[in-house]
Design an enzyme around this catalytic site. Structure first.
Site, PDB file in Angstrom:
ATOM      1  N   GLU A  19      48.858  39.346  43.803  1.00 45.26           N
ATOM      2  CA  GLU A  19      49.339  39.949  42.554  1.00 45.26           C
ATOM      3  C   GLU A  19      50.402  41.002  42.810  1.00 45.26           C
ATOM      4  OE1 GLU A  19      46.490  41.399  39.694  1.00 45.26           O
ATOM      5  OE2 GLU A  19      45.013  39.946  40.390  1.00 45.26           O
ATOM      6  N   ASP A 104      43.274  39.064  42.535  1.00 46.84           N
ATOM      7  CA  ASP A 104      42.032  39.837  42.544  1.00 46.84           C
ATOM      8  C   ASP A 104      40.857  39.009  42.039  1.00 46.84           C
ATOM      9  OD1 ASP A 104      43.463  41.984  43.468  1.00 46.84           O
ATOM     10  OD2 ASP A 104      43.706  42.899  41.495  1.00 46.84           O
ATOM     11  N   ASP A 106      38.452  39.132  39.817  1.00 43.44           N
ATOM     12  CA  ASP A 106      37.848  39.481  38.547  1.00 43.44           C
ATOM     13  C   ASP A 106      38.407  38.508  37.519  1.00 43.44           C
ATOM     14  OD1 ASP A 106      40.447  40.342  38.151  1.00 43.44           O
ATOM     15  OD2 ASP A 106      39.955  42.472  38.162  1.00 43.44           O
ATOM     16  N   GLU A 108      40.600  38.818  35.204  1.00 44.81           N
ATOM     17  CA  GLU A 108      42.053  38.868  35.066  1.00 44.81           C
ATOM     18  C   GLU A 108      42.730  38.184  36.245  1.00 44.81           C
ATOM     19  OE1 GLU A 108      44.608  39.894  32.047  1.00 44.81           O
ATOM     20  OE2 GLU A 108      42.496  40.417  32.184  1.00 44.81           O
ATOM     21  N   TYR A 332      37.830  47.025  46.723  1.00 46.09           N
ATOM     22  CA  TYR A 332      38.342  46.750  45.380  1.00 46.09           C
ATOM     23  C   TYR A 332      37.735  47.706  44.358  1.00 46.09           C
ATOM     24  CZ  TYR A 332      40.081  43.962  41.485  1.00 46.09           C
ATOM     25  OH  TYR A 332      40.739  43.540  40.360  1.00 46.09           O
ATOM     26  N   ARG A 334      37.705  47.622  40.941  1.00 46.65           N
ATOM     27  CA  ARG A 334      37.194  47.171  39.636  1.00 46.65           C
ATOM     28  C   ARG A 334      35.903  46.412  39.873  1.00 46.65           C
ATOM     29  NH1 ARG A 334      42.836  46.399  38.983  1.00 46.65           N
ATOM     30  NH2 ARG A 334      43.700  47.799  37.396  1.00 46.65           N
ATOM     31  N   HIS A 379      31.604  42.096  44.148  1.00 49.16           N
ATOM     32  CA  HIS A 379      30.174  42.216  44.414  1.00 49.16           C
ATOM     33  C   HIS A 379      29.817  43.353  45.343  1.00 49.16           C
ATOM     34  CE1 HIS A 379      29.764  38.570  42.187  1.00 49.16           C
ATOM     35  NE2 HIS A 379      30.535  37.905  43.022  1.00 49.16           N
TER      36      HIS A 379
END
Length: 909
Positions: A19, A104, A106, A108, A332, A334, A379
């Protein structure tokens, strides 16, 4: 767009798409020559705006860019600023033998990966590469252990995007029509989560407005034994407990049977206790206790703690954490998980032992259960990256100030989470005093930590709570035994008043949103940012204060879209989205029920189509007293005052509301004070010697100004104060009398000190400076919306101060015009100056612009993010802001309509 690499890859290489451009260099170095790493720079496409939908698609997609009648099919477009990025990726794809989508992990990130797959349409194998930290081992392991694209996560993200488009585009127009377009240029909007968050802040202010304070008194005394003194507080009178703040409800009514002392009673008892001069020990109660460390950070708890301890906004916290993650310092950021990997637990325990000794960690590692059941987040908790944690001191030279502070917070929290419990002993002493024919009991408490445990490393901050003053001060107590006699002194009666619930801060609002299940932790920062930008909320220190605009918006939503701002309903939507992410719910069926309704649910379309009449005037009104009503108009709030004894056709009086007055501060007493206050600024300055007209200064709704009254105005003057008492208008509409000349005061001027000479000079603006000898154009000096400036034809140049409007000479003006419009003349106005940017080779400056401070090298401008100040920006941060802005590319001019015909089911390979 892709940064720092050529688009073409060597034959046989694997194409890795991430990203962020910031990740590219480090990941490329970890993977080696067999891989080519490029960046998508976030999303490459999104739902189209209405103007970008082709004519033949208007019927189906024209309203929302979504075909609600055919499976809620979205119409996506690739923005113009991403066309080069897509072209570069396609060129690189031609010579690649495999694609690794490394966005990423997630919702998004999964959606970005799917959009890349749809747009690029690769003919080679495609795999999903995921990692939670940017370290050599983590990246190599991720490249070797890939998975398939998770279409359930993609469905959940697309459902959220479609849901927010339907909600916003249906409800926001109602706000525009019935509340207005906002104040000071803010555009009103409604959103599934932002509206619920705004309601939370408004509801808290409503509680504060309805709050009735109660008064109570107590007595404090200094007790002394063996040369050691401590503070005691009266707790009981003849066995009955004394009132504390927590014994009253929000209406000021007692909720339990307690003794409430009046001021007179408290002072009389204090004198009696002072006269006795001694107290005996009734009891000494010692209780052991333990405190356990908090779990490692999740997205939500990191935002809360950075707000409490570092005074950082949620948005700024996430921005700093993002940089730390991309640089490889933390995992990470988020995540909903509080779990740590085995290697992280071992690293934390090793560091705790190295720093604090063998007793610092318990025999067995600590585990923390995650509260979240959704499957889309990373996680592991947020922690320092790697198998061995780097201490904050060891990397201080590699980070900027805010990165250092946030890393230090994460490091301490992670290490502390694996440390031993803290052990303490709390001792409570009760003293008896016989005074004024009453048995009085005073108490004091003291806590001593016998083993600090995790507190050696870290202690969590706390939010402000009501009646914090009721808690006894923690203090050191001497060794005491029942029957000991102590001397008492400094006896003092103290008055207290109950307080309303404190306003939300960003930290406590994030906590409330999480507790109520509104939104996702990864979106909390953007939620708060939106309600601040819309003008629904302002910040007073750390507190979030709702505006009267927010009251009008929330009132409309509560009355006509009750479900959409209901906290339980909003939380249920999040649960449903989680169910879609887990594959337990179908996207299309869920959207159909939400929009069209079902037997048990009224759909959004039905609500919007059956709104009926909405009384905008009533909607924007709040009754303050019997004669005063707060109204919210196009230009903000004002008070409308009516006289019940006046004639029916008498116009109501308008009273301005000070900008810095919070809604809960507009009490009946304050309203009357504003009504009774003399009209600020309506003061006669004198007579214009040129025409005999009177000059007055006034404070109007749009700011202070001076005005030249026509002779017909004939004002009546109070000889004592010099203020205008009454103006008798003798002209009629038929007379078509000319409007009086007016001129706004400069920002540096005050209605209380402006004099006649200054007023006359203001009324003569714009001032003619002279004529340019070369062009023959007239040069004028004037004051505008964005400050003082010179004007010559259509060419304008800013002046450095308002005073220059009066003082600048023709020679000075010609010199200003002779300089480059955006060159050296402005260099002196920079707030900060740094060395040359390594990319452009031009010096970097920090300037104060129209929309706030920004960083520029003369080619690229980057706004300083909300939550950061000019003082926070050093050379490294300035370079980073410019690099991030370049990576985003130029602002989009027009999106190109483009929609793939394949659905997500074709994405599986």
């Amino acid at each position: 767009m892709a940064q720092g690499k050529t688009a073409k890859t060597e034959s046989g290489k694997k194409l890795v798409i991430v990203e962020s451009p910031t990740k590219m260099t480090s990941i490329q170095g970890y993977l080696g020559d067999g891989y080519e790493v490029l960046s998508s720079v976030g999303h490459i496409r999104d739902l189209a705006s209405k103007k970008d939908i082709p004519a033949e698609k208007k019927a189906a997609y024209g309203k929302y860019s979504i075909d609600v009648d055919n499976g809620f099919d979205p119409f996506y477009v690739v923005s113009e600023r991403k066309t080069k990025t897509v072209a570069d990726l396609k060129r690189a794809l031609k010579s690649a033998d495999e694609v690794l989508l490394a966005t990423d992990e997630d919702r998004e990130g999964e959606a970005i990966a799917w959009h890349l797959l749809e747009v690029l349409s690769p003919k080679v194998p495609v795999k999903r590469m995921v990692f939670h930290e940017i370290t050599k081992d983590a990246i190599r392991k991720a490249a070797e252990n890939t998975r398939e694209l998770d279409l359930a996560l993609v469905d959940a993200q697309e459902t959220r995007r479609v849901l927010d488009r339907l909600y916003g585009w249906d409800v926001s127009p109602v706000l525009w029509r019935k509340v207005g377009s906002g104040t000071q240029g803010q555009a009103l909007s409604a959103g599934r989560v932002q509206s619920a968050a705004t309601r939370l802040v408004v509801d808290r202010e409503r509680e504060r407005m309805a709050f009735v304070s109660a008064s109570y008194w107590d007595i404090e005394a200094l007790a002394t034994a063996s040369g050691s003194s401590f503070t005691t507080r009266l707790a009981r009178i003849d066995g009955a407990p004394l009132a504390r703040g927590g014994d009253f409800d929000d209406r000021g009514t007692l909720t339990k049977a307690v003794v409430v002392l009046t001021e007179a009673d408290a002072r009389a008892l204090a004198i009696a206790v002072e006269g006795v001069g001694e107290a005996s020990v009734m009891s000494v109660d010692a209780k052991p206790g333990t405190r356990s460390p908090r779990a490692p950070f999740t997205t939500s708890t990191l935002q809360q703690e950075a707000g409490r301890k570092l005074s950082m906004s949620a948005k700024h916290t996430m921005s700093v954490a993002q940089r730390l993650y991309e640089k490889g310092y933390i995992t990470y950021m988020r995540t909903d998980s509080t779990a740590l990997s085995t290697q992280a637990v071992q690293a934390a325990r090793e560091q705790a032992v190295a720093l604090y000794g063998d007793r610092a960690v318990p025999a067995n590692p600590r585990t923390y259960a995650s509260k979240s059941k959704n499957a889309q987040e990373a996680h592991e908790a947020i922690r320092p990256s790697g198998e061995h944690f780097r201490t904050p001191a060891s990397i201080s030279g590699s980070l900027d100030r805010d990165e250092q502070r946030v890393y230090d917070l994460i490091w301490k929290r992670t290490v502390a989470s694996q440390m031993s419990d803290a052990k303490y002993e709390t001792t409570t002493v009760t003293l008896a005093v016989a005074a004024a024919s009453k048995k009085l009991e005073f108490t004091a408490s003291g806590t001593v930590y016998t083993f600090k445990g995790f507190l050696e490393a870290y202690e969590e901050g706390r939010d402000e709570k009501r009646n914090d003053g009721d808690k006894a001060d923690d203090q050191s107590l001497p060794a005491l035994a029942v029957g000991d006699v102590l001397t008492t002194s400094d006896v003092e009666a103290k008055g207290h008043s109950t307080s309303p619930k404190p306003r939300y801060t960003e930290a406590s609002l994030v906590k409330a949103l999480e507790e109520k299940g509104i939104g996702r932790p990864s979106t909390f920062a953007s939620i708060i940012d939106v309600i601040l930008e819309r003008g629904y909320v302002t910040k007073r220190g750390q507190a979030l204060v709702p505006s009267w605009l927010a009251f009008s918006v929330v009132r409309l939503l509560e009355q006509h879209f009750a479900d959409l701002v209901d906290y339980d309903f909003t939380a249920a939507l999040e649960d449903d989205l989680d169910a879609i992410a887990r594959g337990e719910q179908r996207r299309e069926e869920w959207l159909r029920e939400f929009y069209f309704g079902s037997e048990n649910h009224v759909g959004l379309r039905h609500i919007v189509d059956n709104l009926g009449d909405i009384d905008a005037r009533e909607l924007n009104s709040t009754r303050l007293t019997d004669t005063a009503t707060l109204r919210f108009g196009k230009y903000g709030p004002y008070i409308e005052v009516t006289d019940p004894d006046a004639a029916p056709d008498t116009k109501a009086r308008i009273v301005n509301v000070p900008d810095d007055l919070a809604p809960d501060e507009l009490t009946p007493d304050k309203v009357q004070e504003l009504i009774d206050a003399p009209v600020a600024g309506d003061r006669v300055l004198g007579e214009n010697p040129a025409n005999g007209k009177l000059i007055v200064v006034k404070d109007g709704r749009y700011g202070p100004y001076v005005q030249e009254l026509e002779p017909e105005a004939d004002p009546e003057i109070d000889t004592a104060t010099g203020e205008v008492v009454e103006t008798k208008k003798k002209t009629t509409k038929k007379d078509a009398a000319p409007k009086p000349r007016t001129a706004s005061l400069f920002k540096s001027m005050s209605v209380d000190t402006v004099d006649l000479d200054t007023a006359l000079r203001l009324l003569e603006l714009p001032r003619t400076v002279g004529t340019d000898p070369e062009s023959g154009d007239e040069i004028t000096a004037q004051n505008g919306r964005y400050g003082p400036y010179l004007k010559k034809g259509t060419d304008s140049r800013s002046l450095e101060s308002e005073q220059q409007i009066f003082d600048v000479t023709l020679e000075q003006a010609i010199e200003i015009y002779a300089q480059p419009k955006y060159g050296a003349r402005r260099a002196s106005s920079a707030l900060k100056e740094f060395d040359a940017d390594p990319v452009s080779g031009k010096p970097i400056r920090v300037r104060d612009g129209r929309f706030g401070p920004y960083v520029t090298d003369g080619e690229t401008n980057a706004t300083i993010p909300r939550g950061e100040t000019v003082d926070d920006v050093d050379f490294e941060r300035a370079k980073q802001l410019l690099a991030d802005k370049r990576a985003k590319g130029p602002a989009p001019k027009r999106a190109t309509a483009r929609r793939t015909t394949t659905r997500k089911t074709t994405a599986k390979k």
